[in-house]
Design a protein around this motif. Structure first.
Motif, PDB file in Angstrom:
ATOM      1  N   UNK A 169       0.838  -1.205   0.000  1.00 37.20           N
ATOM      2  CA  UNK A 169       0.000   0.000   0.000  1.00 37.20           C
ATOM      3  C   UNK A 169       0.870   1.252   0.000  1.00 37.20           C
ATOM      4  N   UNK A 170       0.315   2.358  -0.478  1.00 36.47           N
ATOM      5  CA  UNK A 170       1.083   3.595  -0.568  1.00 36.47           C
ATOM      6  C   UNK A 170       0.653   4.637   0.457  1.00 36.47           C
ATOM      7  N   UNK A 171      -0.371   4.346   1.258  1.00 40.87           N
ATOM      8  CA  UNK A 171      -0.821   5.285   2.287  1.00 40.87           C
ATOM      9  C   UNK A 171      -1.613   4.518   3.340  1.00 40.87           C
ATOM     10  N   UNK A 172      -1.679   5.031   4.553  1.00 40.10           N
ATOM     11  CA  UNK A 172      -2.509   4.387   5.574  1.00 40.10           C
ATOM     12  C   UNK A 172      -3.976   4.443   5.187  1.00 40.10           C
ATOM     13  N   UNK A 173      -4.756   3.419   5.483  1.00 40.85           N
ATOM     14  CA  UNK A 173      -6.179   3.413   5.102  1.00 40.85           C
ATOM     15  C   UNK A 173      -6.936   4.562   5.742  1.00 40.85           C
ATOM     16  N   UNK A 174      -7.757   5.213   4.932  1.00 37.43           N
ATOM     17  CA  UNK A 174      -8.619   6.282   5.416  1.00 37.43           C
ATOM     18  C   UNK A 174      -7.967   7.633   5.530  1.00 37.43           C
ATOM     19  N   UNK A 175      -6.654   7.738   5.241  1.00 37.86           N
ATOM     20  CA  UNK A 175      -5.936   8.991   5.490  1.00 37.86           C
ATOM     21  C   UNK A 175      -5.581   9.760   4.223  1.00 37.86           C
ATOM     22  N   UNK A 176      -5.785   9.167   3.053  1.00 36.23           N
ATOM     23  CA  UNK A 176      -5.435   9.856   1.803  1.00 36.23           C
ATOM     24  C   UNK A 176      -6.345   9.374   0.686  1.00 36.23           C
ATOM     25  N   UNK A 177      -6.783  10.316  -0.129  1.00 36.20           N
ATOM     26  CA  UNK A 177      -7.547   9.960  -1.323  1.00 36.20           C
ATOM     27  C   UNK A 177      -6.568   9.620  -2.431  1.00 36.20           C
ATOM     28  N   UNK A 178      -6.687   8.413  -2.952  1.00 30.91           N
ATOM     29  CA  UNK A 178      -5.895   8.039  -4.118  1.00 30.91           C
ATOM     30  C   UNK A 178      -6.741   7.100  -4.960  1.00 30.91           C
ATOM     31  N   UNK A 179      -7.050   7.553  -6.166  1.00 29.49           N
ATOM     32  CA  UNK A 179      -7.968   6.852  -7.064  1.00 29.49           C
ATOM     33  C   UNK A 179      -7.312   5.564  -7.551  1.00 29.49           C
ATOM     34  N   UNK A 180      -7.885   4.430  -7.169  1.00 29.65           N
ATOM     35  CA  UNK A 180      -7.250   3.148  -7.447  1.00 29.65           C
ATOM     36  C   UNK A 180      -8.153   2.230  -8.250  1.00 29.65           C
ATOM     37  N   UNK A 181      -7.852   2.095  -9.532  1.00 35.10           N
ATOM     38  CA  UNK A 181      -8.554   1.118 -10.356  1.00 35.10           C
ATOM     39  C   UNK A 181      -8.232  -0.299  -9.914  1.00 35.10           C
ATOM     40  N   UNK A 182      -7.007  -0.511  -9.454  1.00 36.00           N
ATOM     41  CA  UNK A 182      -6.619  -1.841  -8.999  1.00 36.00           C
ATOM     42  C   UNK A 182      -7.493  -2.294  -7.834  1.00 36.00           C
ATOM     43  N   UNK A 183      -7.695  -1.410  -6.859  1.00 36.32           N
ATOM     44  CA  UNK A 183      -8.545  -1.755  -5.723  1.00 36.32           C
ATOM     45  C   UNK A 183      -9.985  -1.991  -6.168  1.00 36.32           C
ATOM     46  N   UNK A 184     -10.465  -1.151  -7.083  1.00 39.40           N
ATOM     47  CA  UNK A 184     -11.836  -1.315  -7.572  1.00 39.40           C
ATOM     48  C   UNK A 184     -12.005  -2.640  -8.306  1.00 39.40           C
ATOM     49  N   UNK A 185     -10.971  -3.073  -9.007  1.00 42.24           N
ATOM     50  CA  UNK A 185     -11.024  -4.359  -9.693  1.00 42.24           C
ATOM     51  C   UNK A 185     -11.238  -5.496  -8.706  1.00 42.24           C
ATOM     52  N   UNK A 186     -10.625  -5.379  -7.533  1.00 44.17           N
ATOM     53  CA  UNK A 186     -10.785  -6.423  -6.514  1.00 44.17           C
ATOM     54  C   UNK A 186     -12.236  -6.573  -6.075  1.00 44.17           C
ATOM     55  N   UNK A 187     -13.006  -5.478  -6.108  1.00 42.08           N
ATOM     56  CA  UNK A 187     -14.410  -5.573  -5.704  1.00 42.08           C
ATOM     57  C   UNK A 187     -15.193  -6.494  -6.631  1.00 42.08           C
ATOM     58  N   UNK A 188     -14.791  -6.576  -7.895  1.00 42.84           N
ATOM     59  CA  UNK A 188     -15.445  -7.516  -8.805  1.00 42.84           C
ATOM     60  C   UNK A 188     -15.226  -8.948  -8.361  1.00 42.84           C
ATOM     61  N   UNK A 189     -14.020  -9.235  -7.850  1.00 41.97           N
ATOM     62  CA  UNK A 189     -13.741 -10.586  -7.362  1.00 41.97           C
ATOM     63  C   UNK A 189     -14.516 -10.867  -6.077  1.00 41.97           C
ATOM     64  N   UNK A 190     -14.712  -9.836  -5.250  1.00 40.80           N
ATOM     65  CA  UNK A 190     -15.545 -10.004  -4.051  1.00 40.80           C
ATOM     66  C   UNK A 190     -16.966 -10.372  -4.453  1.00 40.80           C
ATOM     67  N   UNK A 191     -17.507  -9.665  -5.443  1.00 41.42           N
ATOM     68  CA  UNK A 191     -18.857  -9.968  -5.939  1.00 41.42           C
ATOM     69  C   UNK A 191     -18.936 -11.418  -6.403  1.00 41.42           C
ATOM     70  N   UNK A 192     -17.919 -11.858  -7.110  1.00 41.41           N
ATOM     71  CA  UNK A 192     -17.917 -13.229  -7.617  1.00 41.41           C
ATOM     72  C   UNK A 192     -17.895 -14.247  -6.483  1.00 41.41           C
ATOM     73  N   UNK A 193     -17.128 -13.958  -5.449  1.00 42.11           N
ATOM     74  CA  UNK A 193     -17.024 -14.904  -4.333  1.00 42.11           C
ATOM     75  C   UNK A 193     -18.332 -15.031  -3.564  1.00 42.11           C
ATOM     76  N   UNK A 194     -19.015 -13.923  -3.327  1.00 41.20           N
ATOM     77  CA  UNK A 194     -20.212 -13.974  -2.470  1.00 41.20           C
ATOM     78  C   UNK A 194     -21.472 -14.347  -3.231  1.00 41.20           C
ATOM     79  N   UNK A 195     -21.444 -14.241  -4.582  1.00 41.99           N
ATOM     80  CA  UNK A 195     -22.644 -14.576  -5.360  1.00 41.99           C
ATOM     81  C   UNK A 195     -22.519 -15.890  -6.102  1.00 41.99           C
TER      82      UNK A 195
END
Length: 465
Positions: A169-195
């Protein structure tokens, strides 16, 4: 009459070639008479191959416009059915899916994503869906060279897992705004796991349930009926854009296709409570607030903006090669619009100019220059925009200075040179936030940038607006 028949009937009196339009004033004081001229002027520049625009007031379509070609080689015109890749505009669609699953009890917005993705690194796995949706997870983005090479190369789950093991990671969670497509991509895998569904199938099930049978995840290498081809403007001619790999074109960070016919149904679903509860929508449209009380002005797939510190509107851009897209929602006027294009255009400024023509006084283009009561802030912003190298850390608030220098160009853009004009058009204080909007004129083109400052005059964020 179904929605396809209705839209085709509305278009029947318009020319079904490279230009088509329809306007409706049903129970509305919104004036759409200037929209066509704005689009025609932009098309006359010759850098856009094709576009589709849909504007609603509430649930009512007040303008539907198409211009240009979906396929240049075979002279196939854009129609309301033409599918465009909407890029990061689709982030709020992924957010909608996440909130729906939270309402169903299938996931928690505040659980570490390692709860669902057991194969990623512990450092990345500590991020939660809520932090990722607000882009304050502290995770990097693959567009900074982190594990991403080109749109035509596959981006697989296995590759993403490997990325999480190699890059911290490049910053502590919750302390900096940094637009991350990589992190957003992971949410697709979360959707796949729970559905138990693929991200593509899950999103199509949502779209289908709310009257959008053609909206879907992209598949860059598949033959998809009505999908526009994308074109790069080289400065002298159009060239076919790079063909995206199937796995890259369909990620949850922005891998969806929509048409002008899908936009009204999606807006109606967002306006109602069948797709998302009022509580979930309130969360989705609430920005992240730092412990300092300052706002990121970023919600879950939406940038929050205000001209006066009171009335807010929400918008977002999207881009994959070469599909610039813009989505806007103005609660105060009840206007929403989506502008989908292929080619080269400042899609945000074009979308705002369209909105300004419909609801005068609602966008940055309506603002007049104001007296500059903080010339030191203006000087520091201009210095940041025109910097020859790294930004002076003294100019940055803590939530920006915590980020590594190598990503500065991502969160503070560089101008090509000293602009022809650099004017302050807004100076608004709201709580701990000090918003200043700058009008930048370069080579006759006008754009706007919103900045937020902390109490010491340091830059908290800056973004095109």
């Amino acid at each position: 009459m179904n929605r396809r028949e209705l839209m085709l009937a509305m278009m029947a009196t318009a020319p079904l070639a490279a230009c088509a339009s329809v306007s409706a004033q049903t129970g509305s004081s919104a004036d759409t008479s200037g929209v066509g001229a704005i689009l025609d002027a932009e098309m006359a520049k010759g850098t856009i191959a094709g576009l589709s625009l849909c504007v609603l007031k509430g649930d009512t379509i007040i303008a539907s416009e198409t211009r240009g070609m979906a396929n240049l080689a075979f002279d196939v015109p854009v129609t309301p059915e033409t599918l465009f890749h909407v890029g990061s505009v689709g982030k709020h669609c992924t957010a909608t899916a996440i909130f729906r699953l939270a309402e169903e009890g299938k996931l928690s917005l505040d659980a570490p994503i390692s709860t669902y993705l057991t194969d990623i690194s512990p450092a990345w796995g500590a991020a939660t869906p809520r932090l990722i949706l607000h882009h304050v997870s502290g995770l990097p983005d693959y567009f900074q060279g982190f594990g991403f090479t080109a749109f035509d190369r596959p981006l697989t789950r296995e590759g993403m897992v490997e990325l999480t093991m190699e890059i911290p990671p490049i910053a502590p969670p919750g302390e900096a705004f940094f637009y991350s497509n990589a992190a957003s991509t992971l949410l697709g895998y979360v959707i796949e796991e729970v559905t138990g569904q693929s991200y593509a199938d899950h999103m199509r099930s949502i779209f289908g349930a709310f009257g959008m049978p053609n909206a879907r995840a992209d598949d860059g290498q598949a033959v998809i009926p009505d999908r526009a081809d994308s074109y790069e403007w080289t400065g002298t001619e159009f060239r076919r854009s790079v063909q995206m790999a199937s796995t890259t074109s369909a990620v949850a960070a922005g891998g969806l296709l929509m048409s002008g016919m899908d936009v009204p149904e999606w807006e109606r679903a967002l306006n109602g409570n069948a797709m998302l509860s009022s509580a979930s929508k309130a969360e989705m449209f609430t920005p992240w607030i730092y412990p300092s009380g300052r706002s990121t002005a970023y919600c879950c797939g939406w940038r929050e903006d205000t001209l006066d510190g009171e009335d807010v509107f929400y918008h977002h851009t999207g881009w994959v090669p070469d599909f610039p897209t813009y989505h806007l929602r103005q609660p105060s006027s009840d206007i929403s619009l989506m502008l989908m294009t292929t080619g080269l255009t400042d899609v945000l400024s074009l979308g705002l100019r369209v909105a300004e023509s419909i609801t005068p006084g609602s966008t940055s283009f309506s603002l007049s220059p104001v007296a500059d009561e903080h010339p030191d802030m203006t000087e520091s912003m201009l210095a940041a925009f025109t910097r020859p190298d790294a930004i002076d850390p003294a100019l940055l608030a803590p939530e920006m200075s915590v980020l590594p220098e190598m990503v500065q160009d991502y969160f503070v853009p560089r101008l090509e040179g000293v602009p022809d004009a650099f004017e302050v058009v807004q100076d608004t204080k709201t709580g701990a936030d000090h918003y200043r909007r700058y009008r930048v004129t370069e080579n006759g083109e006008v754009s706007h940038y919103m900045a937020n400052y902390d109490g010491e005059g340091r830059i908290s964020f800056v973004r095109k607006s």
